[in-house]
Every structure is written in structure tokens, then in C-alpha cells.
Enzyme design. Structure first.
Site, PDB file in Angstrom:
ATOM      1  N   ASP A  26       0.581  -1.534  -0.193  1.00 42.26           N
ATOM      2  CA  ASP A  26       0.107  -0.164   0.010  1.00 42.26           C
ATOM      3  C   ASP A  26       1.128   1.011  -0.013  1.00 42.26           C
ATOM      4  OD1 ASP A  26       0.653   0.201   2.289  1.00 42.26           O
ATOM      5  OD2 ASP A  26      -0.726   0.756   3.618  1.00 42.26           O
TER       6      ASP A  26
ATOM      7  N   CYS B  29       3.059  -2.809   4.077  1.00 44.70           N
ATOM      8  CA  CYS B  29       2.552  -1.948   4.317  1.00 44.70           C
ATOM      9  C   CYS B  29       3.373  -1.232   5.385  1.00 44.70           C
ATOM     10  CB  CYS B  29       1.280  -2.077   4.573  1.00 44.70           C
ATOM     11  SG  CYS B  29       0.829  -2.983   6.743  1.00 44.70           S
TER      12      CYS B  29
ATOM     13  N   THR C  27       3.009  -1.319   8.711  1.00 44.97           N
ATOM     14  CA  THR C  27       3.453  -1.856   9.725  1.00 44.97           C
ATOM     15  C   THR C  27       3.832  -3.439   9.500  1.00 44.97           C
ATOM     16  OG1 THR C  27       0.872  -2.331  10.012  1.00 44.97           O
ATOM     17  CG2 THR C  27       2.327  -0.515  11.586  1.00 44.97           C
TER      18      THR C  27
ATOM     19  N   HIS D  50      11.021 -23.197   9.263  1.00 42.69           N
ATOM     20  CA  HIS D  50       9.929 -23.928   9.703  1.00 42.69           C
ATOM     21  C   HIS D  50       8.321 -23.875   9.691  1.00 42.69           C
ATOM     22  CE1 HIS D  50      12.378 -23.799  13.933  1.00 42.69           C
ATOM     23  NE2 HIS D  50      12.901 -24.151  12.969  1.00 42.69           N
TER      24      HIS D  50
ATOM     25  N   HIS E 107       7.859 -30.841  10.940  1.00 42.91           N
ATOM     26  CA  HIS E 107       7.527 -29.324  10.363  1.00 42.91           C
ATOM     27  C   HIS E 107       6.313 -29.793   9.449  1.00 42.91           C
ATOM     28  CE1 HIS E 107      10.115 -27.315  12.501  1.00 42.91           C
ATOM     29  NE2 HIS E 107      11.174 -27.095  12.241  1.00 42.91           N
TER      30      HIS E 107
HETATM   31  C1  RB5 Z   1      -1.736   2.792   6.446  1.00 44.88           C
HETATM   32  O1  RB5 Z   1      -2.208   4.482   7.490  1.00 44.88           O
HETATM   33  C2  RB5 Z   1      -1.251   1.890   7.587  1.00 44.88           C
HETATM   34  O2  RB5 Z   1      -2.574   1.754   8.276  1.00 44.88           O
HETATM   35  C3  RB5 Z   1      -1.520   0.648   6.998  1.00 44.88           C
HETATM   36  O3  RB5 Z   1       0.124   1.192   5.873  1.00 44.88           O
HETATM   37  C4  RB5 Z   1      -0.371  -0.538   7.400  1.00 44.88           C
HETATM   38  O4  RB5 Z   1       0.364  -0.397   8.409  1.00 44.88           O
HETATM   39  C5  RB5 Z   1      -1.564  -1.479   8.136  1.00 44.88           C
HETATM   40  O5  RB5 Z   1      -1.351  -2.115   8.717  1.00 44.88           O
END
Ligand code: RB5
Length: 143
Positions: free
Chosen positions: A7, A64, A66, A97, A133
Site C-alpha cells: 500500500d 504496508c 507496519t 519451520h 514441520h
Molecule cells: C496505512 O496508514 C496503514 O494503516 C497501513 O499501511 C498498515 O500499517 C496497516 O496495517
């Protein structure tokens, strides 16, 4: 062949990873996004996950902000084992694993230098093929 997607929160890191894959001579297809304009990570996560579950690609990389939302999204697709990694130890372990087929990264969490090492570790580590595994992965797939 690698399927890659992000994203807006992972867009810059995705571009760095693409340049790295090209340098390594590895083929990939970019499932978007294609700018830093805000978009919804589940759409990209599902598209990459389905491409792998359908057997069109062997491995995936999803990014993304996080790495959390996009890995949760990908893991909804049967047959997908998306692993969110922030270090090389977990990237290696999840291949050995869990036979993880998607690496998830947080573009706002890891810097480019570390991320590329994690990518290399993930791509270069084979599954251990050990009985315990295989059995445990089977139990994941049973649900
Ligand atoms: C976008 O702002 C953010 O929420 C997305 O990139 C991600 O971190 C969601 O888990």
C-alpha cells in the site's frame, strides 16, 4: 517468479526492493500500488495472496506501513503463510519451520538496508522438509 505488492505506507520500500531484485536478476511482477497516494492494503494483500495460492507465483513480498494489516489480509487466503519479519533470524526461521510463502515487511518499521537483508534471507533459505514441520504446517492447513 516473485509477486510483490504494497500500500502507500510500503510504496517506497517496495521500489527499493524491486531495484534490489532486478540487481540480483530475479523476476517479479508488481501488483501495485503505483504511487504514494492512499489506498487500501487488503486489496493488494488479497491479490498477491491469490496469485500465489493459484500457483502462478512461488513467493510473495508484501509491504504496508507496519506489515501487519497486509499480512493479516494475505493470511485469510487458504494455502497462504505470510510471515511478518523485522529481522533476519525470523526470516530464516519462517522459511525453515513454516515454509512461509509470503514475506511481509513494515515500510515504516525497517530501514532499506535491513529490509534487503531480510528479503535475501527469506528468498535464499529453503524449507527444512523435516517431518515435524511438515506435520505442523498440515495442522495449519487443516483449519
Ligand atoms: C496505512 O496508514 C496503514 O494503516 C497501513 O499501511 C498498515 O500499517 C496497516 O496495517
Amino acid at each position: 517468479m516473485i509477486a510483490i505488492g504494497s500500500d502507500h505506507g510500503g510504496y517506497r520500500l517496495k521500489e527499493e526492493i524491486k531495484a534490489h531484485l532486478t540487481k540480483r536478476g530475479l523476476e517479479f511482477e508488481d501488483f501495485g500500488c503505483f504511487s504514494e497516494e492512499s489506498c487500501d492494503y487488503p486489496e493488494i494483500g488479497h491479490a498477491v495472496a491469490h496469485a500465489i495460492a493459484d500457483g502462478k507465483f512461488e513467493r510473495g513480498i508484501l509491504i504496508c506501513g507496519t506489515g501487519i494489516g497486509i499480512s493479516i489480509s494475505a493470511n485469510k487466503v487458504p494455502g497462504i503463510r505470510a510471515a511478518l519479519c523485522t529481522d533476519c533470524f525470523t526470516a530464516e526461521a519462517t522459511r525453515l519451520h513454516n515454509d512461509a510463502n509470503i514475506l511481509a515487511l513494515g515500510g515504516r518499521v525497517v530501514g532499506g538496508g535491513l529490509a534487503l537483508k531480510i528479503v535475501d534471507t527469506f528468498l535464499d533459505t529453503p524449507f527444512s522438509n523435516e517431518e515435524r514441520h511438515i506435520r505442523r504446517i498440515g495442522k495449519i492447513e487443516d483449519v
